[in-house]
Design a protein around this motif. Structure first.
Motif, PDB file in Angstrom:
ATOM      1  N   VAL A 254       0.853  -1.186   0.000  1.00  0.00           N
ATOM      2  CA  VAL A 254       0.000   0.000   0.000  1.00  0.00           C
ATOM      3  C   VAL A 254       0.889   1.237   0.000  1.00  0.00           C
ATOM      4  O   VAL A 254       1.704   1.420   0.915  1.00  0.00           O
ATOM      5  CB  VAL A 254      -0.938   0.012   1.221  1.00  0.00           C
ATOM      6  N   PHE A 255       0.719   2.066  -1.043  1.00  0.00           N
ATOM      7  CA  PHE A 255       1.475   3.308  -1.129  1.00  0.00           C
ATOM      8  C   PHE A 255       0.562   4.477  -0.765  1.00  0.00           C
ATOM      9  O   PHE A 255      -0.656   4.427  -0.951  1.00  0.00           O
ATOM     10  CB  PHE A 255       2.034   3.511  -2.534  1.00  0.00           C
ATOM     11  N   ALA A 256       1.167   5.519  -0.217  1.00  0.00           N
ATOM     12  CA  ALA A 256       0.407   6.710   0.171  1.00  0.00           C
ATOM     13  C   ALA A 256      -0.312   7.273  -1.046  1.00  0.00           C
ATOM     14  O   ALA A 256       0.272   7.424  -2.120  1.00  0.00           O
ATOM     15  CB  ALA A 256       1.335   7.753   0.778  1.00  0.00           C
ATOM     16  N   GLY A 257      -1.610   7.580  -0.858  1.00  0.00           N
ATOM     17  CA  GLY A 257      -2.413   8.108  -1.946  1.00  0.00           C
ATOM     18  C   GLY A 257      -3.138   7.056  -2.756  1.00  0.00           C
ATOM     19  O   GLY A 257      -3.992   7.390  -3.579  1.00  0.00           O
ATOM     20  N   ASP A 258      -2.825   5.753  -2.536  1.00  0.00           N
ATOM     21  CA  ASP A 258      -3.444   4.671  -3.304  1.00  0.00           C
ATOM     22  C   ASP A 258      -4.754   4.213  -2.669  1.00  0.00           C
ATOM     23  O   ASP A 258      -4.961   4.327  -1.453  1.00  0.00           O
ATOM     24  CB  ASP A 258      -2.498   3.482  -3.421  1.00  0.00           C
ATOM     25  N   THR A 259      -5.625   3.652  -3.492  1.00  0.00           N
ATOM     26  CA  THR A 259      -6.837   2.987  -3.034  1.00  0.00           C
ATOM     27  C   THR A 259      -6.587   1.483  -3.039  1.00  0.00           C
ATOM     28  O   THR A 259      -6.028   0.944  -4.006  1.00  0.00           O
ATOM     29  CB  THR A 259      -8.020   3.337  -3.945  1.00  0.00           C
ATOM     30  N   PHE A 260      -6.980   0.804  -1.976  1.00  0.00           N
ATOM     31  CA  PHE A 260      -6.696  -0.628  -1.850  1.00  0.00           C
ATOM     32  C   PHE A 260      -7.895  -1.335  -1.229  1.00  0.00           C
ATOM     33  O   PHE A 260      -8.733  -0.719  -0.560  1.00  0.00           O
ATOM     34  CB  PHE A 260      -5.447  -0.855  -0.987  1.00  0.00           C
ATOM     35  N   GLU A 323     -13.115  -1.278   0.899  1.00  0.00           N
ATOM     36  CA  GLU A 323     -12.178  -0.523   0.059  1.00  0.00           C
ATOM     37  C   GLU A 323     -11.833   0.783   0.762  1.00  0.00           C
ATOM     38  O   GLU A 323     -12.725   1.531   1.169  1.00  0.00           O
ATOM     39  CB  GLU A 323     -12.783  -0.249  -1.316  1.00  0.00           C
ATOM     40  N   MET A 324     -10.540   1.065   0.866  1.00  0.00           N
ATOM     41  CA  MET A 324     -10.085   2.251   1.588  1.00  0.00           C
ATOM     42  C   MET A 324      -9.012   2.974   0.780  1.00  0.00           C
ATOM     43  O   MET A 324      -8.407   2.403  -0.144  1.00  0.00           O
ATOM     44  CB  MET A 324      -9.537   1.881   2.970  1.00  0.00           C
ATOM     45  N   THR A 325      -8.794   4.221   1.155  1.00  0.00           N
ATOM     46  CA  THR A 325      -7.769   5.048   0.510  1.00  0.00           C
ATOM     47  C   THR A 325      -6.813   5.573   1.569  1.00  0.00           C
ATOM     48  O   THR A 325      -7.239   6.074   2.610  1.00  0.00           O
ATOM     49  CB  THR A 325      -8.397   6.239  -0.232  1.00  0.00           C
ATOM     50  N   ALA A 326      -5.522   5.441   1.292  1.00  0.00           N
ATOM     51  CA  ALA A 326      -4.501   5.970   2.197  1.00  0.00           C
ATOM     52  C   ALA A 326      -4.203   7.419   1.826  1.00  0.00           C
ATOM     53  O   ALA A 326      -4.080   7.753   0.649  1.00  0.00           O
ATOM     54  CB  ALA A 326      -3.225   5.130   2.110  1.00  0.00           C
ATOM     55  N   LYS A 327      -4.119   8.287   2.843  1.00  0.00           N
ATOM     56  CA  LYS A 327      -3.833   9.693   2.574  1.00  0.00           C
ATOM     57  C   LYS A 327      -2.494   9.839   1.862  1.00  0.00           C
ATOM     58  O   LYS A 327      -1.550   9.105   2.117  1.00  0.00           O
ATOM     59  CB  LYS A 327      -3.828  10.492   3.879  1.00  0.00           C
ATOM     60  N   ALA A 328      -2.454  10.835   0.964  1.00  0.00           N
ATOM     61  CA  ALA A 328      -1.280  10.990   0.101  1.00  0.00           C
ATOM     62  C   ALA A 328      -0.045  11.471   0.854  1.00  0.00           C
ATOM     63  O   ALA A 328       1.078  11.224   0.419  1.00  0.00           O
ATOM     64  CB  ALA A 328      -1.597  11.944  -1.044  1.00  0.00           C
ATOM     65  N   ASP A 329      -0.234  12.173   1.978  1.00  0.00           N
ATOM     66  CA  ASP A 329       0.913  12.761   2.672  1.00  0.00           C
ATOM     67  C   ASP A 329       1.379  11.922   3.858  1.00  0.00           C
ATOM     68  O   ASP A 329       2.090  12.430   4.734  1.00  0.00           O
ATOM     69  CB  ASP A 329       0.583  14.174   3.150  1.00  0.00           C
ATOM     70  N   LEU A 330       1.007  10.653   3.901  1.00  0.00           N
ATOM     71  CA  LEU A 330       1.429   9.794   5.012  1.00  0.00           C
ATOM     72  C   LEU A 330       2.920   9.509   4.928  1.00  0.00           C
ATOM     73  O   LEU A 330       3.468   9.293   3.841  1.00  0.00           O
ATOM     74  CB  LEU A 330       0.652   8.482   5.007  1.00  0.00           C
ATOM     75  N   ALA A 331       3.565   9.472   6.083  1.00  0.00           N
ATOM     76  CA  ALA A 331       4.964   9.060   6.135  1.00  0.00           C
ATOM     77  C   ALA A 331       5.039   7.547   5.982  1.00  0.00           C
ATOM     78  O   ALA A 331       4.060   6.822   6.195  1.00  0.00           O
ATOM     79  CB  ALA A 331       5.600   9.491   7.449  1.00  0.00           C
ATOM     80  N   GLN A 332       6.201   7.057   5.617  1.00  0.00           N
ATOM     81  CA  GLN A 332       6.364   5.618   5.412  1.00  0.00           C
ATOM     82  C   GLN A 332       6.549   4.921   6.759  1.00  0.00           C
ATOM     83  O   GLN A 332       7.609   4.967   7.366  1.00  0.00           O
ATOM     84  CB  GLN A 332       7.568   5.348   4.503  1.00  0.00           C
ATOM     85  N   LYS A 333       5.496   4.243   7.223  1.00  0.00           N
ATOM     86  CA  LYS A 333       5.518   3.498   8.476  1.00  0.00           C
ATOM     87  C   LYS A 333       4.211   2.720   8.604  1.00  0.00           C
ATOM     88  O   LYS A 333       3.280   2.939   7.823  1.00  0.00           O
ATOM     89  CB  LYS A 333       5.682   4.448   9.677  1.00  0.00           C
ATOM     90  N   PRO A 334       4.075   1.802   9.571  1.00  0.00           N
ATOM     91  CA  PRO A 334       2.799   1.103   9.776  1.00  0.00           C
ATOM     92  C   PRO A 334       1.791   2.010  10.478  1.00  0.00           C
ATOM     93  O   PRO A 334       2.130   2.786  11.362  1.00  0.00           O
ATOM     94  CB  PRO A 334       3.192  -0.094  10.665  1.00  0.00           C
ATOM     95  N   TYR A 335       0.526   1.902  10.077  1.00  0.00           N
ATOM     96  CA  TYR A 335      -0.563   2.660  10.682  1.00  0.00           C
ATOM     97  C   TYR A 335      -1.597   1.684  11.247  1.00  0.00           C
ATOM     98  O   TYR A 335      -1.930   0.674  10.618  1.00  0.00           O
ATOM     99  CB  TYR A 335      -1.215   3.590   9.664  1.00  0.00           C
ATOM    100  N   VAL A 336      -2.098   2.010  12.435  1.00  0.00           N
ATOM    101  CA  VAL A 336      -3.002   1.119  13.166  1.00  0.00           C
ATOM    102  C   VAL A 336      -4.441   1.392  12.743  1.00  0.00           C
ATOM    103  O   VAL A 336      -4.877   2.544  12.685  1.00  0.00           O
ATOM    104  CB  VAL A 336      -2.836   1.310  14.686  1.00  0.00           C
ATOM    105  N   LEU A 337      -5.175   0.296  12.452  1.00  0.00           N
ATOM    106  CA  LEU A 337      -6.603   0.365  12.148  1.00  0.00           C
ATOM    107  C   LEU A 337      -7.336  -0.411  13.235  1.00  0.00           C
ATOM    108  O   LEU A 337      -7.077  -1.597  13.452  1.00  0.00           O
ATOM    109  CB  LEU A 337      -6.883  -0.234  10.777  1.00  0.00           C
ATOM    110  N   GLU A 338      -8.235   0.274  13.927  1.00  0.00           N
ATOM    111  CA  GLU A 338      -8.980  -0.349  15.022  1.00  0.00           C
ATOM    112  C   GLU A 338     -10.226  -1.047  14.472  1.00  0.00           C
ATOM    113  O   GLU A 338     -10.980  -0.480  13.682  1.00  0.00           O
ATOM    114  CB  GLU A 338      -9.382   0.724  16.036  1.00  0.00           C
TER     115      GLU A 338
END
Length: 549
Positions: A254-260, A323-338
């Motif tokens: 998953v890259f920042a700004g992509d829909t997955f 289906e979700m979209t990652a924000k384009a300005d996210l830094a490269q690291k793991p993000y927690v989804l509750e």
């Protein structure tokens, strides 16, 4: 009476021996600390066995009711201890679903009463042969007093560990361990007994994400009439639980700004109870430090982050797809989804549970190169030219091990190592290239710029510059005899000759000055004579005019 006295002496001897052994085996800084509140002091049941307010502890096999726990795993009640159920089960007291990532036995099981503060420590060992990185440890919490012994007013339960190195044996594992700590408060309606505490762990190994579950225990003492967690009560009042067993993303990275597309695997762990009207709510943990800058890392494309299921059978699994979209300005690291689940059993009793998944987000490495300056653009064999340009990191990720190599048949040298360039940073290249042999083509030289991303993958980019290398023809055109004559220094002249030359120069200078003065005097006298003659002529002319009148 003698028998009773002997029995007491025997117990005291065993107690002293166990205490001494435990003090030598367990480091003093790994105990869980417990603070007792005044409310508990008033409500403690005098009929209960007195325990140390700082928490009597036990390690090893699963604790059982009716045993006296004294500083370790020694049984002083005269009953046979229960054998561990084997690795990979919760029966061990401390266990894991992983073959190499385990909970260390260096920390005793803490004991606490209702309302007390507990400093919980989870020591993690890596008994594998590979380093695990980017660990995210999340305790499985619940609003039910039978499932979670602590208050829910504590925030920041998710903990992260950068890495844990591998360990060939237990001694090395103890030295390499990572201890994750929480400061919690035991809830007032806690039950008496041993609570199993489950921790979901996600981590990277060999650049692939994996998950595991770690377990440990805490021994709690509830208020009078609060109830017990013994096996018989647990069997009668067992509640169905829904846990997250894993997840997948499409695409895999998953890259920042992509829909997955996100698929989360869940399971109903109850052996006999199915759950109905299951509603899952997915919410990304907010990033940022204040209200003006907080944001969710992931947003559902449909606008709704809720997924509904009619039912999940006992010990059955199901998949949550969204289906979700990652924000384009996210830094490269793991993000927690509750992942929060609300559901009911057959008697319409409501339950809820919360789990977390950690989704790694990557950033595309971007950089730009300024115009390349080559001075001079033409050199001879053995000569040098200065090459200068800048590398700008325009991406959101750090560039590692940045280096520049110059490739060409006619040149040598110039390789430059810049190291790490942070996001928004600049690397300056200032290299000297030497001419190795004459240029036989159009003079194109390649500057190969290479770097590594955070995963260690090496990438390259080529830039071209022009530099001509020519033969050194000046040396061939020079006459050796001429060069030999030029190398000879002129012979020194005699001193008397130098004195004569100086004297002649002085004489000539004096003569020139005299001539100049005489010429100037003559010119002055001639001017005065001419002026007198003009005056005389004017007078004669005037007298003539008077006579004519």
């Amino acid at each position: 009476m003698k028998r009773g006295l002997l029995e007491k002496l025997r117990r005291l001897g065993i107690l002293a021996l166990c205490t001494a052994c435990f003090a030598t085996m367990v480091p003093a800084d790994v105990y869980a600390t417990v603070t007792k509140t005044p409310v508990q002091q008033e409500n403690d049941d005098d009929s209960d066995d007195k325990s140390d307010d700082t928490g009597n502890t036990s390690t090893g096999s699963t604790p059982e009711e009716g045993k006296e726990q004294v500083g370790g795993s020694e049984n002083v009640s005269g009953e046979d201890e229960k054998e561990p159920a084997g690795p990979g089960t919760v029966e061990d007291g401390v266990s894991s679903t992983s073959e190499f990532l385990i909970v260390g036995d260096c920390v005793p099981t803490p004991t606490a009463s209702y309302g007390q503060k507990v400093h919980l420590i989870l020591p993690i060992y890596n008994m594998g042969v590979e380093t695990v990185t980017n660990l995210v440890i999340t305790p499985t919490v619940s609003t039910k007093a039978e499932e979670w012994p602590f208050r829910l007013d504590t925030v920041g339960l998710v903990q992260c560990v950068d890495y844990i190195p591998p360990s060939p044996n237990k001694e090395v594992a103890y030295a390499n361990r990572r201890e994750v700590e929480w400061d919690l408060v035991v809830r007032n309606d806690v039950l008496t007994g041993y609570y199993p505490l489950k921790f979901n762990v996600s981590y990277y190994r060999n650049n692939a994400i994996e998950t595991a579950e770690l377990y440990t225990y805490i021994n709690t003492k509830g208020a009078a009439g609060s109830g017990s967690l013994d096996a018989s009560d647990a069997e009668k009042s067992s509640n169905p639980r829904i846990i997250v067993t894993g997840f997948e993303t499409d695409p895999k990275e998953v890259f920042a700004g992509d829909t997955f597309n996100l698929t989360i695997h869940v399971q109903n762990t109850s052996k006999r109870t199915s759950v109905n009207n299951v509603m899952f709510s997915l919410e990304a943990v907010n990033e940022g430090k204040d209200e003006d800058t907080t944001y969710s890392a992931f947003l559902p494309t449909s606008g709704s982050s809720t997924v509904f299921m009619d039912s999940i059978g006992a010990q059955q699994s199901a998949d949550i797809k969204i289906e979700m979209t990652a924000k384009a300005d996210l830094a490269q690291k793991p993000y927690v989804l509750e992942v929060k689940a609300d559901y009911e059993d057959a008697q319409n009793n409501s339950f809820s549970s919360t789990s977390n998944v950690s989704i790694p987000v990557k950033q595309v490495a971007k950089f730009d190169v300024s115009s390349i300056d080559v001075m001079p653009e033409s050199i001879t064999v053995g000569g040098e030219s200065n090459v200068m340009f800048n590398i700008y990191n325009t991406g959101k990720t750090t560039l590692y091990n940045v280096q520049v190599e110059f490739v060409g048949d006619s040149i040598s040298g110039g390789d430059t190592f810049l190291g790490k360039i942070e996001s928004g940073g600049t690397g300056n290249v200032d290299s000297m290239i030497s001419g190795a042999q004459p240029t036989m083509d159009e003079g194109i030289i390649k500057a190969v710029i290479s770097y590594e991303d955070e995963a260690g993958n090496k990438k390259e980019l080529e830039k071209e510059l022009t530099l001509f290398v020519q033969e050194d023809t000046m040396g061939d055109m020079m006459d050796p005899d001429m060069m030999e004559g030029m190398d000879e220094e002129p012979k020194a002249k005699p001193k008397w000759l130098i004195a004569v030359i100086i004297l002649v120069v002085i004489i000539l200078a004096v003569a020139g000055i005299i001539v100049f003065i005489n010429v100037k005097k003559k010119k002055k006298n001639q001017a005065e004579l001419n002026e007198d003659l003009d005056d005389l002529l004017n007078e004669v002319e005037k007298e003539r005019e008077d006579k004519d009148e």
